[in-house]
Design an enzyme around this catalytic site. Sequence first.
Site, PDB file in Angstrom:
ATOM      1  N   GLY A  16       4.294  11.554   0.290  1.00  0.00           N
ATOM      2  CA  GLY A  16       2.877  11.372  -0.020  1.00  0.00           C
ATOM      3  C   GLY A  16       1.996  11.246   1.213  1.00  0.00           C
ATOM      4  O   GLY A  16       2.182  11.926   2.218  1.00  0.00           O
ATOM      5  N   TYR A 163      -3.276  -3.950  -8.902  1.00  0.00           N
ATOM      6  CA  TYR A 163      -3.541  -2.990  -7.827  1.00  0.00           C
ATOM      7  C   TYR A 163      -4.933  -3.209  -7.223  1.00  0.00           C
ATOM      8  O   TYR A 163      -5.098  -3.213  -5.998  1.00  0.00           O
ATOM      9  CB  TYR A 163      -3.400  -1.581  -8.411  1.00  0.00           C
ATOM     10  CG  TYR A 163      -3.448  -0.434  -7.427  1.00  0.00           C
ATOM     11  CD1 TYR A 163      -2.319  -0.069  -6.689  1.00  0.00           C
ATOM     12  CD2 TYR A 163      -4.607   0.313  -7.263  1.00  0.00           C
ATOM     13  CE1 TYR A 163      -2.361   1.005  -5.819  1.00  0.00           C
ATOM     14  CE2 TYR A 163      -4.652   1.394  -6.398  1.00  0.00           C
ATOM     15  CZ  TYR A 163      -3.527   1.743  -5.678  1.00  0.00           C
ATOM     16  OH  TYR A 163      -3.568   2.812  -4.814  1.00  0.00           O
ATOM     17  N   LYS A 167      -5.725  -4.231  -3.389  1.00  0.00           N
ATOM     18  CA  LYS A 167      -6.495  -3.325  -2.523  1.00  0.00           C
ATOM     19  C   LYS A 167      -7.776  -3.987  -2.023  1.00  0.00           C
ATOM     20  O   LYS A 167      -8.221  -3.724  -0.911  1.00  0.00           O
ATOM     21  CB  LYS A 167      -6.791  -2.017  -3.259  1.00  0.00           C
ATOM     22  CG  LYS A 167      -5.533  -1.178  -3.533  1.00  0.00           C
ATOM     23  CD  LYS A 167      -4.779  -0.835  -2.253  1.00  0.00           C
ATOM     24  CE  LYS A 167      -3.655   0.154  -2.456  1.00  0.00           C
ATOM     25  NZ  LYS A 167      -2.908   0.448  -1.216  1.00  0.00           N
ATOM     26  N   THR A 198      -1.154  13.630  -4.536  1.00  0.00           N
ATOM     27  CA  THR A 198       0.189  13.250  -4.065  1.00  0.00           C
ATOM     28  C   THR A 198       1.058  12.915  -5.279  1.00  0.00           C
ATOM     29  O   THR A 198       0.590  12.935  -6.414  1.00  0.00           O
ATOM     30  CB  THR A 198       0.138  11.977  -3.194  1.00  0.00           C
ATOM     31  OG1 THR A 198      -0.370  10.920  -4.006  1.00  0.00           O
ATOM     32  CG2 THR A 198      -0.712  12.152  -1.969  1.00  0.00           C
TER      33      THR A 198
HETATM   34  P1  NAI Z   1       3.729   7.514  -2.955  1.00  0.00           P
HETATM   35  O1  NAI Z   1       4.260   6.762  -4.117  1.00  0.00           O
HETATM   36  O2  NAI Z   1       3.754   9.004  -3.007  1.00  0.00           O
HETATM   37  O3  NAI Z   1       4.486   7.047  -1.634  1.00  0.00           O
HETATM   38  C1  NAI Z   1       4.639   5.694  -1.330  1.00  0.00           C
HETATM   39  C2  NAI Z   1       5.799   5.533  -0.359  1.00  0.00           C
HETATM   40  O4  NAI Z   1       5.921   4.134  -0.090  1.00  0.00           O
HETATM   41  C3  NAI Z   1       7.149   6.004  -0.928  1.00  0.00           C
HETATM   42  O5  NAI Z   1       7.819   6.795   0.019  1.00  0.00           O
HETATM   43  C4  NAI Z   1       7.888   4.704  -1.211  1.00  0.00           C
HETATM   44  O6  NAI Z   1       9.306   4.822  -1.078  1.00  0.00           O
HETATM   45  C5  NAI Z   1       7.301   3.771  -0.170  1.00  0.00           C
HETATM   46  N1  NAI Z   1       7.424   2.365  -0.540  1.00  0.00           N
HETATM   47  C6  NAI Z   1       7.173   1.820  -1.758  1.00  0.00           C
HETATM   48  N2  NAI Z   1       7.450   0.510  -1.733  1.00  0.00           N
HETATM   49  C7  NAI Z   1       7.871   0.220  -0.478  1.00  0.00           C
HETATM   50  C8  NAI Z   1       8.312  -0.967   0.149  1.00  0.00           C
HETATM   51  N3  NAI Z   1       8.390  -2.124  -0.517  1.00  0.00           N
HETATM   52  N4  NAI Z   1       8.677  -0.913   1.449  1.00  0.00           N
HETATM   53  C9  NAI Z   1       8.632   0.255   2.128  1.00  0.00           C
HETATM   54  N5  NAI Z   1       8.237   1.406   1.579  1.00  0.00           N
HETATM   55  C10 NAI Z   1       7.857   1.397   0.280  1.00  0.00           C
HETATM   56  O7  NAI Z   1       2.223   6.989  -2.725  1.00  0.00           O
HETATM   57  P2  NAI Z   1       0.952   7.733  -2.086  1.00  0.00           P
HETATM   58  O8  NAI Z   1       0.183   8.381  -3.163  1.00  0.00           O
HETATM   59  O9  NAI Z   1       1.345   8.525  -0.916  1.00  0.00           O
HETATM   60  O10 NAI Z   1       0.083   6.471  -1.642  1.00  0.00           O
HETATM   61  C11 NAI Z   1       0.192   5.913  -0.344  1.00  0.00           C
HETATM   62  C12 NAI Z   1      -0.840   4.801  -0.200  1.00  0.00           C
HETATM   63  O11 NAI Z   1      -2.137   5.314  -0.462  1.00  0.00           O
HETATM   64  C13 NAI Z   1      -0.634   3.648  -1.163  1.00  0.00           C
HETATM   65  O12 NAI Z   1      -0.961   2.438  -0.527  1.00  0.00           O
HETATM   66  C14 NAI Z   1      -1.636   3.934  -2.266  1.00  0.00           C
HETATM   67  O13 NAI Z   1      -2.016   2.777  -2.936  1.00  0.00           O
HETATM   68  C15 NAI Z   1      -2.779   4.554  -1.470  1.00  0.00           C
HETATM   69  N6  NAI Z   1      -3.632   5.392  -2.257  1.00  0.00           N
HETATM   70  C16 NAI Z   1      -3.204   6.569  -2.793  1.00  0.00           C
HETATM   71  C17 NAI Z   1      -4.067   7.362  -3.511  1.00  0.00           C
HETATM   72  C18 NAI Z   1      -3.655   8.659  -4.070  1.00  0.00           C
HETATM   73  O14 NAI Z   1      -4.491   9.293  -4.715  1.00  0.00           O
HETATM   74  N7  NAI Z   1      -2.438   9.138  -3.858  1.00  0.00           N
HETATM   75  C19 NAI Z   1      -5.464   6.941  -3.756  1.00  0.00           C
HETATM   76  C20 NAI Z   1      -5.812   5.710  -3.145  1.00  0.00           C
HETATM   77  C21 NAI Z   1      -4.921   4.971  -2.419  1.00  0.00           C
END
Ligand code: NAI
Length: 253
Positions: A16, A163, A167, A198
């Site tokens: 992501g 969440y 945040k 993502t």
């Molecule tokens: P994702 O779910 O695709 O990736 C998250 C990654 O974090 C994964 O590789 C997972 O294994 C890792 N992870 C989860 N828990 C963990 C832990 N306890 N320790 C270490 N690693 C851990 O998520 P994405 O979409 O890439 O989101 C990344 C960040 O961006 C998050 O903080 C999310 O809240 C934020 N975000 C994402 C948005 C979106 O549209 N995708 C929108 C707004 C914020």
Amino acid sequence: MKLQDSVIAVTGAGQGLGRAMAEYLAARGARLALIDLVPEKLETAAIACREAGGDSRIYVCNVAREDEVDATFAAIARDFGALNGVINNAGILRDGLLIKTKDGEITQRMELAQWQAVIDVNLTGVFLCGRAAASQMIALGNGGVIINIASISRAGNMGQSNYSAAKAGVSALVPVWAKELARYGIRCMGIAPGFIETDMVASMKPEALEKMTAGIPLKRMGQPEEIAQTAAFIFENEYLSGRMIEVDGGLRL
Ligand code: NAI
């Protein structure tokens, strides 16, 4: 800060946004410390960073565990001999309404475990990694930059008590750390992405996704590279600190 040869740690770098930011920074000469729970994802991310042209090392760590986080950041400082930046990106979703009713009867409540899991990773994880990174930056005397990844949901989104609270919390830490850590040459900024294409978004219901896209003034989801570009801008612009940058195509909840 110059990206070339800077050592930057990214949490949740296995996929992501985390992986996209790592690749983007690697392509600009940064040296990446990739942190995630899942070793296989980290291996793949490391290969992608190498192909993008940057050096990287992988660290399996649960950001919600104090002992693991402190050991990981100590190892990063030892392995690279520097730590110039950290992106607190790891995050999870456990959505649900606070209270759900049917025919006037309460049928479901947000479980404490559901609340706690998100607070542990998305808020406590940022606190632990920010604290560990700042400790290493201060010990190394090289200053640095901390970026907290929040979300548009920090404003309060239905079905996301856990969440949204987490945040809003990581957004609040940005000016606190900017004020407390400036004396050590450390800046702190936040990014609040809107809907970005993502895997996390892919897990949403298609109807909900369609409705969201229609409400975005730019009529599309953001791309992970657009968040990565914002992170690079924050690293490079030395007068940015204590603020959130909202990258959401004009969407308001
Ligand atoms: P994702 O779910 O695709 O990736 C998250 C990654 O974090 C994964 O590789 C997972 O294994 C890792 N992870 C989860 N828990 C963990 C832990 N306890 N320790 C270490 N690693 C851990 O998520 P994405 O979409 O890439 O989101 C990344 C960040 O961006 C998050 O903080 C999310 O809240 C934020 N975000 C994402 C948005 C979106 O549209 N995708 C929108 C707004 C914020």
